[in-house]
Design a protein around this motif. Structure first.
Motif, PDB file in Angstrom:
ATOM      1  N   SER A  33     -36.854 -33.504 -34.312  1.00 48.87           N
ATOM      2  CA  SER A  33     -35.470 -33.227 -34.659  1.00 48.87           C
ATOM      3  C   SER A  33     -34.574 -34.261 -33.993  1.00 48.87           C
ATOM      4  CB  SER A  33     -35.065 -31.840 -34.173  1.00 48.87           C
ATOM      5  OG  SER A  33     -35.033 -31.817 -32.756  1.00 48.87           O
ATOM      6  N   PRO A  34     -33.389 -34.515 -34.535  1.00 50.06           N
ATOM      7  CA  PRO A  34     -32.469 -35.454 -33.891  1.00 50.06           C
ATOM      8  C   PRO A  34     -32.193 -35.084 -32.434  1.00 50.06           C
ATOM      9  CG  PRO A  34     -31.726 -34.971 -36.093  1.00 50.06           C
ATOM     10  CD  PRO A  34     -32.881 -34.035 -35.822  1.00 50.06           C
ATOM     11  N   ALA A  35     -32.048 -33.790 -32.162  1.00 54.46           N
ATOM     12  CA  ALA A  35     -31.766 -33.352 -30.791  1.00 54.46           C
ATOM     13  C   ALA A  35     -32.915 -33.701 -29.857  1.00 54.46           C
ATOM     14  CB  ALA A  35     -31.508 -31.847 -30.762  1.00 54.46           C
ATOM     15  N   VAL A  76     -33.360 -50.175 -39.674  1.00 52.37           N
ATOM     16  CA  VAL A  76     -33.947 -48.914 -40.110  1.00 52.37           C
ATOM     17  C   VAL A  76     -34.674 -48.240 -38.948  1.00 52.37           C
ATOM     18  CG1 VAL A  76     -35.739 -47.883 -41.570  1.00 52.37           C
ATOM     19  CG2 VAL A  76     -34.166 -49.575 -42.529  1.00 52.37           C
ATOM     20  N   LEU A  77     -35.353 -49.035 -38.129  1.00 50.38           N
ATOM     21  CA  LEU A  77     -36.082 -48.484 -36.980  1.00 50.38           C
ATOM     22  C   LEU A  77     -35.138 -47.780 -36.013  1.00 50.38           C
ATOM     23  CD1 LEU A  77     -38.584 -48.074 -35.273  1.00 50.38           C
ATOM     24  CD2 LEU A  77     -38.363 -50.425 -34.441  1.00 50.38           C
ATOM     25  N   VAL A  78     -33.976 -48.361 -35.789  1.00 54.85           N
ATOM     26  CA  VAL A  78     -32.982 -47.747 -34.906  1.00 54.85           C
ATOM     27  C   VAL A  78     -32.572 -46.374 -35.447  1.00 54.85           C
ATOM     28  CG1 VAL A  78     -30.597 -47.884 -34.082  1.00 54.85           C
ATOM     29  CG2 VAL A  78     -32.068 -49.899 -33.978  1.00 54.85           C
ATOM     30  N   LEU A  79     -32.381 -46.289 -36.755  1.00 57.62           N
ATOM     31  CA  LEU A  79     -31.971 -45.024 -37.359  1.00 57.62           C
ATOM     32  C   LEU A  79     -33.111 -44.005 -37.355  1.00 57.62           C
ATOM     33  CD1 LEU A  79     -29.853 -46.441 -40.316  1.00 57.62           C
ATOM     34  CD2 LEU A  79     -29.022 -45.306 -38.247  1.00 57.62           C
ATOM     35  N   VAL A  80     -34.338 -44.477 -37.539  1.00 57.38           N
ATOM     36  CA  VAL A  80     -35.498 -43.576 -37.442  1.00 57.38           C
ATOM     37  C   VAL A  80     -35.574 -42.997 -36.037  1.00 57.38           C
ATOM     38  CG1 VAL A  80     -38.025 -43.484 -37.389  1.00 57.38           C
ATOM     39  CG2 VAL A  80     -36.864 -44.683 -39.249  1.00 57.38           C
ATOM     40  N   ALA A  81     -35.343 -43.852 -35.040  1.00 60.58           N
ATOM     41  CA  ALA A  81     -35.381 -43.411 -33.638  1.00 60.58           C
ATOM     42  C   ALA A  81     -34.256 -42.434 -33.333  1.00 60.58           C
ATOM     43  CB  ALA A  81     -35.297 -44.614 -32.706  1.00 60.58           C
ATOM     44  N   GLY A  82     -33.225 -42.440 -34.165  1.00 62.25           N
ATOM     45  CA  GLY A  82     -32.132 -41.491 -33.995  1.00 62.25           C
ATOM     46  C   GLY A  82     -32.409 -40.155 -34.641  1.00 62.25           C
ATOM     47  N   GLY A  83     -33.604 -40.026 -35.236  1.00 63.74           N
ATOM     48  CA  GLY A  83     -33.992 -38.755 -35.840  1.00 63.74           C
ATOM     49  C   GLY A  83     -33.506 -38.555 -37.258  1.00 63.74           C
ATOM     50  N   HIS A  84     -33.089 -39.642 -37.920  1.00 59.22           N
ATOM     51  CA  HIS A  84     -32.561 -39.521 -39.281  1.00 59.22           C
ATOM     52  C   HIS A  84     -33.664 -39.581 -40.334  1.00 59.22           C
ATOM     53  CE1 HIS A  84     -28.491 -39.843 -37.731  1.00 59.22           C
ATOM     54  NE2 HIS A  84     -28.868 -40.908 -37.037  1.00 59.22           N
ATOM     55  N   SER A  85     -33.484 -38.826 -41.393  1.00 63.80           N
ATOM     56  CA  SER A  85     -34.441 -38.805 -42.500  1.00 63.80           C
ATOM     57  C   SER A  85     -34.212 -40.032 -43.385  1.00 63.80           C
ATOM     58  CB  SER A  85     -34.257 -37.541 -43.336  1.00 63.80           C
ATOM     59  OG  SER A  85     -32.995 -37.571 -44.002  1.00 63.80           O
ATOM     60  N   ASN A  86     -35.137 -40.284 -44.298  1.00 64.64           N
ATOM     61  CA  ASN A  86     -34.982 -41.408 -45.224  1.00 64.64           C
ATOM     62  C   ASN A  86     -33.717 -41.280 -46.058  1.00 64.64           C
ATOM     63  OD1 ASN A  86     -37.340 -42.488 -44.289  1.00 64.64           O
ATOM     64  ND2 ASN A  86     -38.521 -42.165 -46.167  1.00 64.64           N
ATOM     65  N   ASP A  87     -33.418 -40.054 -46.505  1.00 67.00           N
ATOM     66  CA  ASP A  87     -32.211 -39.838 -47.312  1.00 67.00           C
ATOM     67  C   ASP A  87     -30.947 -40.144 -46.511  1.00 67.00           C
ATOM     68  OD1 ASP A  87     -33.684 -39.132 -49.517  1.00 67.00           O
ATOM     69  OD2 ASP A  87     -33.494 -36.965 -49.196  1.00 67.00           O
ATOM     70  N   GLU A  88     -30.934 -39.709 -45.254  1.00 71.25           N
ATOM     71  CA  GLU A  88     -29.763 -39.965 -44.401  1.00 71.25           C
ATOM     72  C   GLU A  88     -29.596 -41.454 -44.131  1.00 71.25           C
ATOM     73  OE1 GLU A  88     -29.803 -35.764 -41.854  1.00 71.25           O
ATOM     74  OE2 GLU A  88     -30.889 -37.514 -41.106  1.00 71.25           O
ATOM     75  N   ILE A  89     -30.725 -42.133 -43.902  1.00 65.57           N
ATOM     76  CA  ILE A  89     -30.670 -43.580 -43.660  1.00 65.57           C
ATOM     77  C   ILE A  89     -30.190 -44.306 -44.913  1.00 65.57           C
ATOM     78  CG2 ILE A  89     -32.044 -45.638 -43.141  1.00 65.57           C
ATOM     79  CD1 ILE A  89     -33.884 -43.840 -41.455  1.00 65.57           C
ATOM     80  N   ALA A  90     -30.662 -43.849 -46.058  1.00 66.67           N
ATOM     81  CA  ALA A  90     -30.248 -44.452 -47.328  1.00 66.67           C
ATOM     82  C   ALA A  90     -28.745 -44.338 -47.518  1.00 66.67           C
ATOM     83  CB  ALA A  90     -30.986 -43.783 -48.489  1.00 66.67           C
ATOM     84  N   ASP A  91     -28.181 -43.188 -47.192  1.00 65.41           N
ATOM     85  CA  ASP A  91     -26.729 -42.994 -47.310  1.00 65.41           C
ATOM     86  C   ASP A  91     -25.970 -43.927 -46.387  1.00 65.41           C
ATOM     87  OD1 ASP A  91     -27.002 -41.030 -49.217  1.00 65.41           O
ATOM     88  OD2 ASP A  91     -26.912 -39.361 -47.782  1.00 65.41           O
ATOM     89  N   ARG A  92     -26.466 -44.070 -45.171  1.00 70.82           N
ATOM     90  CA  ARG A  92     -25.789 -44.927 -44.191  1.00 70.82           C
ATOM     91  C   ARG A  92     -25.818 -46.396 -44.592  1.00 70.82           C
ATOM     92  NH1 ARG A  92     -25.438 -43.427 -38.327  1.00 70.82           N
ATOM     93  NH2 ARG A  92     -25.358 -41.167 -38.231  1.00 70.82           N
TER      94      ARG A  92
END
Length: 228
Positions: free
Chosen positions: A129-131, A170-186
């Motif tokens: 989870s992100p938390a 993308v790796l930074v966002l994965v490490a932040g707990g974000h899903s593929n859909d969330e990363i795609a939006d960003r």
């Protein structure tokens, strides 16, 4: 396709409860039960398990050692391990991720959370989870995770040099707990494009799944722990 689940816990009563829950689902079945890590590794092979619910603390070969044996076996590369912890702040959580686990789940989780964890792991996603990613995992990585086997920062940084700038982003966002859909939006790209970047990063870094990418991102210094 039915998800084949192996239960590894030294408490027979707990295994029984998990078995009833898992077997009640049409898309999964329990294919074996183990009371210690050695049994878990052997049954993972013989029962052809897809997902192993692994208790960390077991007599003899513990869950951490068993997870490492499973993740290091080329013939079991498809197997995903979800660690079961009594407390989600267990110091062994990060060591478990380093050993090859795809994530962790507290034993006090709701039934639906457990079933979702199995499906998420089977799909090759990280159960983080992100938390958990920003808090617990970051904290233990900053402290060395209580492990004597922490990767050298320089070595991790050198490995990251193989990534493109977009893959690093993308790796930074994965490490932040974000899903593929969330990363795609960003990033304003398609989820398929994100998945491609994630898969390429995993291949270049030798990571089994997203959980391993998270560990590498923190150990390399690409992402800095934020302790709130």
């Amino acid at each position: 396709m039915t998800i084949r689940v192996l239960l590894a816990d030294d408490q027979a009563l707990l295994r029984s409860a998990f078995k009833v829950l898992v077997d009640s689902e049409p898309d999964m079945e329990v294919v074996g039960e183990a009371a210690d890590g050695a049994q878990a590794v052997a049954l993972t092979r013989s029962a052809r398990a897809d997902v192993v619910l692994m208790d960390i603390r077991m007599p003899g070969t513990d869950g951490l050692a068993a997870t490492r044996l499973i993740s290091e076996d080329p013939e079991l590369s498809h197997v995903r391990v979800v660690m079961l912890t009594t407390f989600e702040v267990d110091e062994y959580v990060v060591q478990s991720l380093r050993a090859g686990a795809s994530g962790f789940l507290g034993k006090g989780a709701e039934p639906e959370e457990l079933l979702n964890a199995i499906r998420v792991a089977a799909a090759g996603e990280a159960l983080l989870s992100p938390a958990a990613t920003k808090g617990l995992i970051a904290t233990f990585l900053a402290q060395g995770g209580g492990s004597d086997h922490v990767a050298e920062p320089g070595a991790c940084s050198e490995r990251l040099s193989a990534l493109t700038s977009r893959e690093r982003e993308v790796l930074v966002l994965v490490a932040g707990g974000h899903s593929n859909d969330e990363i795609a939006d960003r990033l304003e790209v398609s989820p398929l494009t994100v998945k491609t970047h994630v898969n390429r990063a995993m291949a270049k870094l030798g990571a089994r799944d997203r959980a391993q990418l998270v560990v590498t991102a923190y150990e390399s210094g690409l992402v800095r722990p934020r302790v709130e």
